[in-house]
Enzyme design. Structure first.
Site, PDB file in Angstrom:
ATOM      1  N   ASP A  56       0.848  -1.189   0.000  1.00  0.00           N
ATOM      2  CA  ASP A  56       0.000   0.000   0.000  1.00  0.00           C
ATOM      3  C   ASP A  56       0.884   1.240   0.000  1.00  0.00           C
ATOM      4  O   ASP A  56       1.584   1.520   0.983  1.00  0.00           O
ATOM      5  CB  ASP A  56      -0.906  -0.006   1.239  1.00  0.00           C
ATOM      6  N   TYR A  61       3.116   9.921   0.619  1.00  0.00           N
ATOM      7  CA  TYR A  61       4.075   9.369   1.570  1.00  0.00           C
ATOM      8  C   TYR A  61       5.506   9.744   1.210  1.00  0.00           C
ATOM      9  O   TYR A  61       6.415   9.576   2.027  1.00  0.00           O
ATOM     10  CB  TYR A  61       3.961   7.833   1.629  1.00  0.00           C
ATOM     11  N   LYS A  90      -1.755   6.008  -4.600  1.00  0.00           N
ATOM     12  CA  LYS A  90      -2.900   6.910  -4.495  1.00  0.00           C
ATOM     13  C   LYS A  90      -2.644   8.271  -5.157  1.00  0.00           C
ATOM     14  O   LYS A  90      -1.536   8.798  -5.111  1.00  0.00           O
ATOM     15  CB  LYS A  90      -3.248   7.138  -3.019  1.00  0.00           C
ATOM     16  N   HIS A 123      -7.001   9.346  -3.066  1.00  0.00           N
ATOM     17  CA  HIS A 123      -6.602   9.292  -1.652  1.00  0.00           C
ATOM     18  C   HIS A 123      -7.670   9.895  -0.738  1.00  0.00           C
ATOM     19  O   HIS A 123      -7.985   9.351   0.322  1.00  0.00           O
ATOM     20  CB  HIS A 123      -5.273  10.025  -1.469  1.00  0.00           C
TER      21      HIS A 123
END
Length: 284
Positions: A56, A61, A90, A123
């Site tokens: 994931d 990030y 995402k 997201h």
């Protein structure tokens, strides 16, 4: 991090048994939030060796490049094949404009060193104002954003609240559907949508693709048929988190854990509460 990821597509559930997903999210207040790029890459390699096959990821990030390096290394070693992995990432909120969706997807693919994604998620349902039209920045602005990577992702007003865009997630979804048609992604889905937003999407006229709906506690979720997304950069913890298939909790254990519910949501994203598409003004 324990996050439910519940596919609504029956075929996906039949094709892939419930599994533990490896999260690459650098959540605040956890030791891995300060993980160096090398540690992220090593954590991914450890995870593949331990048996993880679903990863994931997310643009937000800011570690897709390191995740990709770990995956590519293991593929080159012959430890795993690309088709054995299920890689999800995402679309970030500043790229909800239809003309930016494919660019954002290709940017993630390049960072992850992949030709396609198994799953691409919106997201959040909220679109943010892009930092600059068409990604054009002055040298000084670009330098600042590169040294403060999340600044460009969270455009704030003078009250430190996020600046919304004029986008609609239904339009964003149309651009996501185009990614499936062009072969850049195999499946698309959403994250952090409330039930009203999901219903609005599912009832969209002309919908071409429907969305896929992000140790004791891990086993607890598995027995509830909820896919779990733990994360760690510590090799011993990575291995422990997947060693959950050789025991089962009793009904008494399950009831005790369920009784601990405090109806608490941890990720509230408070600087976006002014957004028209903020998902958490209602219970679910």
């Amino acid at each position: 991090m324990l996050c439910p990821f519940i596919p609504t597509d029956g075929e996906l559930l039949r094709a892939r048994p419930m599994q533990v997903i490896f999260s690459t999210a650098p959540w605040p207040n956890l030791p891995r939030a300060q993980a160096s790029p090398g540690k992220v890459t090593e954590a991914v390699k450890e995870a593949i060796d331990a048996g993880y096959r679903h990863f994931d990821c997310a643009y937000f990030y800011h570690n897709e490049r390191e995740v990709g390096a770990g995956i590519r290394c293991k593929i080159k070693e012959g430890a795993v094949r690309r088709e054995d992995l299920f890689i999800a990432t995402k679309l970030w909120c500043t790229c909800h404009k239809k003309s930016l969706v494919e660019t954002a997807c290709r940017k993630s693919l390049k960072a992850l060193k992949l030709n396609y994604l198994d799953l691409y998620l919106i997201h959040w349902p909220m679109g943010f104002k892009p930092p600059h039209p068409e990604w054009i920045m002055s040298c000084s602005e670009l330098s600042f954003c590169l040294s403060h990577p999340r600044v460009q992702d969270l455009p704030l007003d003078e009250s430190n609240m996020v600046i919304p865009s004029d986008t609609d997630f239904l339009d964003t979804w149309e651009a996501m559907e185009d990614l499936v048609i062009t072969g850049l992604v195999k499946n698309i889905g959403v994250s952090n949508f409330n039930h009203e937003q999901l219903e609005r999407l599912l009832n969209k006229p002309g919908l071409r693709f429907k969305p896929l709906t992000n140790q004791i506690l891990i086993r607890f979720q598995i027995q509830r048929n909820v896919i779990v997304i733990p994360g760690s950069i510590t090799p011993s913890h990575i291995k422990e988190n997947i060693q959950v298939f050789d025991f089962e909790l009793t009904q008494h254990d399950m009831d005790n854990i369920l009784s601990l519910n405090r109806n608490l949501r941890l990720a509230m994203f408070p600087i976006t509460k002014n957004h028209k598409d903020y998902p958490f003004h209602i219970e679910y």
